[in-house]
Design an enzyme around this catalytic site. Structure first.
Site, PDB file in Angstrom:
ATOM      1  N   ASP A 191       0.861  -1.184   0.000  1.00  0.00           N
ATOM      2  CA  ASP A 191       0.000   0.000   0.000  1.00  0.00           C
ATOM      3  C   ASP A 191       0.897   1.233   0.000  1.00  0.00           C
ATOM      4  OD1 ASP A 191      -2.950   1.004   0.557  1.00  0.00           O
ATOM      5  OD2 ASP A 191      -1.588   2.215   1.795  1.00  0.00           O
ATOM      6  N   ILE A 192       0.617   2.183  -0.902  1.00  0.00           N
ATOM      7  CA  ILE A 192       1.411   3.414  -0.977  1.00  0.00           C
ATOM      8  C   ILE A 192       1.067   4.288   0.226  1.00  0.00           C
ATOM      9  CG2 ILE A 192       1.995   5.433  -2.365  1.00  0.00           C
ATOM     10  CD1 ILE A 192       1.071   3.874  -4.829  1.00  0.00           C
ATOM     11  N   ASN A 199      -2.419  12.767  -3.538  1.00  0.00           N
ATOM     12  CA  ASN A 199      -3.423  13.141  -4.538  1.00  0.00           C
ATOM     13  C   ASN A 199      -3.981  14.520  -4.262  1.00  0.00           C
ATOM     14  OD1 ASN A 199      -3.659  11.314  -6.615  1.00  0.00           O
ATOM     15  ND2 ASN A 199      -5.119   9.997  -5.571  1.00  0.00           N
ATOM     16  N   HIS A 204      -4.838  14.416  -9.299  1.00  0.00           N
ATOM     17  CA  HIS A 204      -5.038  13.018  -9.686  1.00  0.00           C
ATOM     18  C   HIS A 204      -4.162  12.601 -10.870  1.00  0.00           C
ATOM     19  CE1 HIS A 204      -8.286  11.991  -6.925  1.00  0.00           C
ATOM     20  NE2 HIS A 204      -8.761  13.219  -7.113  1.00  0.00           N
ATOM     21  N   ASP A 208      -1.966   9.339 -10.739  1.00  0.00           N
ATOM     22  CA  ASP A 208      -1.876   8.226 -11.683  1.00  0.00           C
ATOM     23  C   ASP A 208      -0.422   7.936 -12.042  1.00  0.00           C
ATOM     24  OD1 ASP A 208      -4.601   8.019 -11.684  1.00  0.00           O
ATOM     25  OD2 ASP A 208      -4.903   9.041 -13.599  1.00  0.00           O
ATOM     26  N   GLU A 234      -4.675   2.132  -4.327  1.00  0.00           N
ATOM     27  CA  GLU A 234      -3.213   2.249  -4.278  1.00  0.00           C
ATOM     28  C   GLU A 234      -2.570   0.988  -3.729  1.00  0.00           C
ATOM     29  OE1 GLU A 234      -4.728   4.356  -0.493  1.00  0.00           O
ATOM     30  OE2 GLU A 234      -5.393   3.952  -2.524  1.00  0.00           O
ATOM     31  N   ARG A 254      13.205  -5.499  -1.137  1.00  0.00           N
ATOM     32  CA  ARG A 254      13.768  -4.958  -2.380  1.00  0.00           C
ATOM     33  C   ARG A 254      12.791  -3.995  -3.030  1.00  0.00           C
ATOM     34  NH1 ARG A 254      15.378 -10.312  -3.388  1.00  0.00           N
ATOM     35  NH2 ARG A 254      13.656 -10.565  -4.868  1.00  0.00           N
TER      36      ARG A 254
END
Length: 328
Positions: A191-192, A199, A204, A208, A234, A254
């Site tokens: 998850d970012i 955003n 947006h 993206d 995300e 990694r």
């Protein structure tokens, strides 16, 4: 005796010798030689040899010369016809001329008909070649469109990774293979971090771009046998085949480090560093003795999700490992 000898000179296959009674008669000898010369001329004509030099004189010799000249002229006309000149005609050999002229007319007509057929066949061949080219181009376009539709059906249009449905279909096959080889494997969720804030801050379009960037960084860190998909929003999901928890953790680390250490260039020229949280859960091949692959898959993904929640709870930008827990 003279008449009998003359008849033999004209009719016999092999000419008779001069009778002894006329062996010294010069007139008879000249007569014999003239008949023999005429025999030789006619034999040459019969074989198609028109090269004889006719030295004699007289009506018969003149007729032979006229016939030789006509035949030579006819041979020349035949050579011209052979070269494609169908205007040649003959009017100097009576009935033979009429047959010759009819033959040339028929030959010209046949040649013209053949040329027309050849032109028609050539035109048809060109048309067929063009049709083959058109059909080949159409088939190529169809195959290309089919490949594109297949790709679009299997991949996320924004990031290019497998969509959720394709990911689960592929991992199901890979999971069966790993279990068959008695190899453990891992699932991982990513998850970012603070993506909503990103955003809201940058818009947006940049959001993206950030999703595509994270997908690219993750894919560049994977092994060929690993599978990546977009889980939703995300979030991304990974399958590490033939990997225990230690190897799964190393693979996730990694990915996390690649995202953290590579700046994302924004459209305004600025750069930002993104971070991601990851949760890893292991699946032991031995569990397949009592549970189906689909049930194990769902169970381990739930464990990976719990590990991801733990990573966020501990401060984000880190990898957490779920405890090995067999499905009850």
């Amino acid at each position: 005796m003279v008449l009998e000898h003359a008849e033999k000179l004209l009719d016999a296959m092999d000419p008779p010798p001069i009778p002894e009674d006329f062996a010294g008669d010069e007139v008879f000898i000249q007569f014999q030689e003239k008949i023999l010369a005429l025999r030789e001329i006619m034999a040459s004509f019969a074989c198609g040899d028109l090269s004889q030099q006719i030295e004699m004189r007289g009506v018969v010799a003149g007729s032979c010369k006229a016939l030789q000249a006509n035949l030579r002229h006819m041979a020349w006309k035949v050579q011209q016809i052979e070269k494609g000149d169908y205007t040649q005609r003959m009017d100097f050999m009576g009935d033979f001329s009429s047959s010759f002229n009819k033959m040339v007319v028929q030959l010209e007509s046949t040649i013209e008909a053949l040329q027309q057929k050849e032109e028609a066949l050539t035109s048809l061949a060109v048309s067929l070649q063009e049709e083959v080219k058109r059909r080949s181009a159409t088939l190529l376009k169809l195959k290309k469109s089919e490949a594109e539709f297949k790709y679009l059906a299997q991949h996320d249009p924004l990031t290019g990774v497998f969509n959720r449905r394709s990911f689960f279909a592929l991992t199901q096959e890979s999971l069966v293979g790993s279990i068959g080889l008695k190899k453990d494997c891992c699932f991982c969720l990513l998850d970012i971090d603070y993506f909503k804030v990103f955003n809201d801050t940058h818009g947006h379009i940049e959001g993206d771009k950030a999703l595509k960037f994270v997908a690219d960084m993750a894919q560049s860190s994977l092994r060929q046998s690993d599978i990546m998909g977009r889980y939703g929003g995300e979030e991304f999901i990974f399958f590490f085949s033939n990997a225990d928890l230690t190897q799964g953790y190393a693979a996730a680390e990694r990915i996390r480090a690649a995202i953290e250490n590579t700046p994302l260039a924004l459209d305004d020229g600025k750069t930002v560093h993104l971070h991601a949280s990851l949760g890893v859960a292991g699946l032991l091949a031995a569990w397949a003795r009592t549970h189906s692959c689909s049930a194990l898959q769902a169970h381990v993904i739930r464990l990976a999700d719990e590990a991801l929640y733990q990573a966020k709870k501990e401060g984000r930008n880190r990898v957490c490992i779920a405890e090995l827990k067999e499905l009850c």
